[in-house]
Design a protein around this motif. Structure first.
Motif, PDB file in Angstrom:
ATOM      1  N   UNK A  11       0.833  -1.199   0.000  1.00 43.00           N
ATOM      2  CA  UNK A  11       0.000   0.000   0.000  1.00 43.00           C
ATOM      3  C   UNK A  11       0.865   1.245   0.000  1.00 43.00           C
ATOM      4  N   UNK A  12       0.488   2.189  -0.829  1.00 44.21           N
ATOM      5  CA  UNK A  12       1.181   3.469  -0.880  1.00 44.21           C
ATOM      6  C   UNK A  12       0.496   4.468   0.043  1.00 44.21           C
ATOM      7  N   UNK A  13      -0.831   4.359   0.115  1.00 48.45           N
ATOM      8  CA  UNK A  13      -1.593   5.365   0.850  1.00 48.45           C
ATOM      9  C   UNK A  13      -2.658   4.729   1.736  1.00 48.45           C
ATOM     10  N   UNK A  14      -3.275   5.562   2.552  1.00 46.90           N
ATOM     11  CA  UNK A  14      -4.358   5.110   3.434  1.00 46.90           C
ATOM     12  C   UNK A  14      -5.377   6.231   3.568  1.00 46.90           C
ATOM     13  N   UNK A  15      -6.581   5.872   3.996  1.00 44.54           N
ATOM     14  CA  UNK A  15      -7.620   6.859   4.258  1.00 44.54           C
ATOM     15  C   UNK A  15      -7.615   7.199   5.746  1.00 44.54           C
TER      16      UNK A  15
END
Length: 293
Positions: A11-15
């Motif tokens: 994963x590069x990003x998260x919410x």
């Protein structure tokens, strides 16, 4: 997220867990942020435009911190830097609410269907900076919109250079060059604002960058104003006399950075070296044009 990253479960990003509420249309959404560390970013060289390049990551694919810098409402496409997200007065709210449909029409005429409910990528990153410029056109001087538009325009130009490489022959190079020219004008205006105090430029000092890895601050403004003026001198001046005038003014501004660098060892050598190179180029061209010796 890239196909490579998905395939490897990376994963590069998260919410963010906290809700973000759009002050324009009241849409509730979760802002996307980039994970830090984990070998996601592989720093490459620093360009003459003070852009930090990143190498493509074998595990994660393309990774760019600039994808996640701006808040974008996925519903009405209102866009701002996080510190400016909620600081709107009644006039700004009304203007940005009325222009929501125009924002979407404008961005989709350039980028095609644009869905900010999805994870950020090259196209959404490029779109976010165009949207930010459009939204800051409706903001008042209290948020220092001019330097913010300058930064958004130069970052947008970088994005459209990448988009043009990815999708050649579709006119994205024209948008890139237009953004560079807009940026040159707004950086020059920022220089004047720094003198006049007509906008609180200090309120933008945290993002003058112009990139995210190193904030060159006001030194970066001086350098980029001169660099972009040189790069787009043909487009910024209509005749040789105006061009010579433009170059002389830009050289004198640049001399503040170059001169202060020679006088102070605390100035980073990287930007001073680039300023010296640019200063020498100015001297050569101005002399060739019959200007000051």
């Amino acid at each position: 997220m890239t196909a490579t990253a998905l395939a490897q479960g990376k994963k590069i990003s998260f919410r963010n867990k906290e809700d973000t509420v759009c002050p324009i249309c009241s849409e509730v959404h979760q802002r996307e942020s980039m994970f830090q560390g984990g070998g996601r970013l592989i720093a490459g060289k620093l360009t003459q435009e003070l852009r930090r390049l990143y190498e493509k990551n074998k595990k994660f694919g393309r990774v760019s911190p600039n994808d996640y810098v701006l808040n974008v409402c996925p519903r009405c496409l209102y866009t701002a830097f996080p510190k400016d997200w909620s600081s709107l007065d009644a006039d700004e709210l009304a203007k940005l609410r009325e222009s929501a449909e125009i924002r979407r029409k404008n961005i989709e005429s350039i980028m095609g269907p644009t869905d900010f409910y999805q994870e950020r990528n090259l196209i959404l990153g490029a779109a976010s900076y165009l949207l930010a410029i459009e939204c800051y056109q409706s903001r008042k001087v209290t948020v220092a919109p001019t330097p913010k538009k300058a930064v958004c325009a130069v970052r947008g130009a970088w994005y459209f250079d990448d988009v043009n490489t990815e999708f050649p022959g579709m006119g994205y190079d024209k948008i890139r060059d237009l953004l560079y020219q807009k940026s040159a004008g707004w950086y020059t205006d920022t220089m004047e604002i720094m003198q006049s105090g007509s906008e609180p430029v200090d309120a933008a000092s945290y993002l003058l960058g112009p990139d995210t890895d190193k904030n060159w601050g006001f030194d970066g403004v001086i350098y980029l104003s001169a660099y972009l003026t040189m790069k787009f001198k043909e487009e910024l001046a209509s005749d040789s006399a105006s061009k010579l005038n433009l170059l002389i003014r830009a050289k004198r501004t640049l001399s503040r950075l170059y001169g202060s660098g020679k006088a102070s060892k605390s100035k980073p050598s990287v930007i001073i070296d680039m300023a010296k190179e640019l200063y020498d180029e100015y001297n050569k061209i101005i002399e060739e044009m019959g200007g000051e010796k």
